[in-house]
Motif scaffolding. Structure first.
Motif, PDB file in Angstrom:
ATOM      1  N   HIS A   1       0.780  -1.342  -0.123  1.00 11.03           N
ATOM      2  CA  HIS A   1      -0.046  -0.044  -0.041  1.00 11.03           C
ATOM      3  C   HIS A   1       0.912   1.066  -0.016  1.00 11.03           C
ATOM      4  O   HIS A   1       2.072   1.142   0.376  1.00 11.03           O
ATOM      5  CB  HIS A   1      -0.992   0.032   1.219  1.00 11.03           C
ATOM      6  CG  HIS A   1      -0.184   0.038   2.575  1.00 11.03           C
ATOM      7  ND1 HIS A   1       0.070  -1.169   3.267  1.00 11.03           N
ATOM      8  CD2 HIS A   1       0.130   0.997   3.565  1.00 11.03           C
ATOM      9  CE1 HIS A   1       0.482  -0.917   4.390  1.00 11.03           C
ATOM     10  NE2 HIS A   1       0.909   0.595   4.439  1.00 11.03           N
TER      11      HIS A   1
ATOM     12  N   HIS B   1       0.262   5.304   1.478  1.00 11.61           N
ATOM     13  CA  HIS B   1      -0.606   6.381   1.996  1.00 11.61           C
ATOM     14  C   HIS B   1      -0.080   7.792   1.547  1.00 11.61           C
ATOM     15  O   HIS B   1       1.087   8.138   1.946  1.00 11.61           O
ATOM     16  CB  HIS B   1      -0.904   6.152   3.605  1.00 11.61           C
ATOM     17  CG  HIS B   1      -0.025   5.556   4.276  1.00 11.61           C
ATOM     18  ND1 HIS B   1       1.443   6.067   4.558  1.00 11.61           N
ATOM     19  CD2 HIS B   1       0.182   4.064   4.621  1.00 11.61           C
ATOM     20  CE1 HIS B   1       1.984   5.034   5.227  1.00 11.61           C
ATOM     21  NE2 HIS B   1       1.242   3.851   4.937  1.00 11.61           N
TER      22      HIS B   1
ATOM     23  N   TYR C   1       8.224  -4.469   6.915  1.00 10.20           N
ATOM     24  CA  TYR C   1       8.081  -4.115   5.478  1.00 10.20           C
ATOM     25  C   TYR C   1       9.036  -4.603   4.585  1.00 10.20           C
ATOM     26  O   TYR C   1      10.132  -4.702   4.915  1.00 10.20           O
ATOM     27  CB  TYR C   1       7.755  -2.767   5.209  1.00 10.20           C
ATOM     28  CG  TYR C   1       6.747  -2.060   6.078  1.00 10.20           C
ATOM     29  CD1 TYR C   1       5.438  -2.379   5.449  1.00 10.20           C
ATOM     30  CD2 TYR C   1       6.800  -1.066   6.637  1.00 10.20           C
ATOM     31  CE1 TYR C   1       4.087  -2.037   6.024  1.00 10.20           C
ATOM     32  CE2 TYR C   1       5.695  -0.406   7.282  1.00 10.20           C
ATOM     33  CZ  TYR C   1       4.455  -0.780   6.827  1.00 10.20           C
ATOM     34  OH  TYR C   1       3.378  -0.154   7.472  1.00 10.20           O
TER      35      TYR C   1
ATOM     36  N   GLU D   1       5.739   6.301   9.486  1.00  4.50           N
ATOM     37  CA  GLU D   1       5.673   6.054   7.763  1.00  4.50           C
ATOM     38  C   GLU D   1       5.528   7.476   7.187  1.00  4.50           C
ATOM     39  O   GLU D   1       4.504   7.979   7.146  1.00  4.50           O
ATOM     40  CB  GLU D   1       4.672   5.132   7.569  1.00  4.50           C
ATOM     41  CG  GLU D   1       4.734   3.663   8.408  1.00  4.50           C
ATOM     42  CD  GLU D   1       3.703   2.791   8.228  1.00  4.50           C
ATOM     43  OE1 GLU D   1       2.994   2.834   7.023  1.00  4.50           O
ATOM     44  OE2 GLU D   1       3.605   1.794   8.746  1.00  4.50           O
TER      45      GLU D   1
ATOM     46  N   HIS E   1       4.903   0.364   0.717  1.00  5.75           N
ATOM     47  CA  HIS E   1       5.347  -0.668   1.340  1.00  5.75           C
ATOM     48  C   HIS E   1       4.487  -1.764   1.493  1.00  5.75           C
ATOM     49  O   HIS E   1       3.355  -1.729   1.132  1.00  5.75           O
ATOM     50  CB  HIS E   1       6.212  -0.179   2.650  1.00  5.75           C
ATOM     51  CG  HIS E   1       5.326   0.721   3.484  1.00  5.75           C
ATOM     52  ND1 HIS E   1       5.754   1.698   4.155  1.00  5.75           N
ATOM     53  CD2 HIS E   1       3.844   0.653   3.731  1.00  5.75           C
ATOM     54  CE1 HIS E   1       4.813   2.420   4.694  1.00  5.75           C
ATOM     55  NE2 HIS E   1       3.985   1.595   4.454  1.00  5.75           N
TER      56      HIS E   1
HETATM   57 FE   LIG Z   1       1.820   1.837   5.539  1.00  2.13          FE
END
Ligand SMILES: [Fe+2]
Length: 163
Positions: free
Chosen positions: A61, A63, A78, A93, A99
């Motif tokens: 994913h 973000h 990850y 993050e 990741h």
């Molecule tokens: Fe994440």
């Protein structure tokens, strides 16, 4: 001294993060659940616990906003990094990073539980970077409503976590 609370302040939330009632955990995928803590519809962010009781690749994913996490139990990592997030660790993050979340076979805990505060959205992607899924605070609220209605807590159970 008398302290006057100003009007318009939203109610606080103070709850045991790990619930007594198993039904509070919302199924996300087989052997994966989340537990809502704060669903912030003003900033478009949310706080929850993620609980995983299987090993393997969970998701890839990106973000667009930031995420912070605190590992309560178990461990995860990850694929893109060489560190392992273990119980007691804090993780930041950065926005924009892609990741791939992996939980290795659990040795010292029967499950992984991590607190996450997620801003904006989770955009799930495949190996080519093509979007395959999307979550934001509103899709999380919808998942909670559907689950709580189905499990007997009632759809409105989620309302206590919404601001
Ligand atoms: Fe994440």
């Amino acid at each position: 001294m008398k302290i006057i609370q100003q009007p318009g302040i939203q109610p606080e939330i103070a709850v045991a993060s790990i619930p007594q009632d198993e039904r509070v955990w919302v199924p996300q995928a087989p052997s994966v659940w989340f537990r809502p803590l704060l669903l912030n519809t003003v900033t478009g962010s949310w706080c929850n616990l993620l609980r995983v009781r299987k090993s393997g690749v969970l998701s890839r994913h990106i973000h667009p906003s930031w995420v912070v996490g605190y590992v309560i139990k178990g461990a995860w990592r990850y694929l893109e990094h060489d560190w392992v997030a273990r119980a007691g660790m804090f993780v930041y993050e950065p926005p924009g990073e892609v990741h791939t979340l992996v939980v290795d076979p659990l040795v010292d805990a029967e499950e992984m539980i991590t607190f996450f505060n997620i801003g904006g959205a989770m955009v799930y992607v495949d190996g080519e970077g093509t979007t395959v899924g999307y979550e934001d605070v509103f899709t999380k609220i919808a998942m909670c409503r559907a689950h709580y209605a189905a499990c007997g807590l009632g759809a409105a159970y989620v309302d206590q976590f919404i601001r």
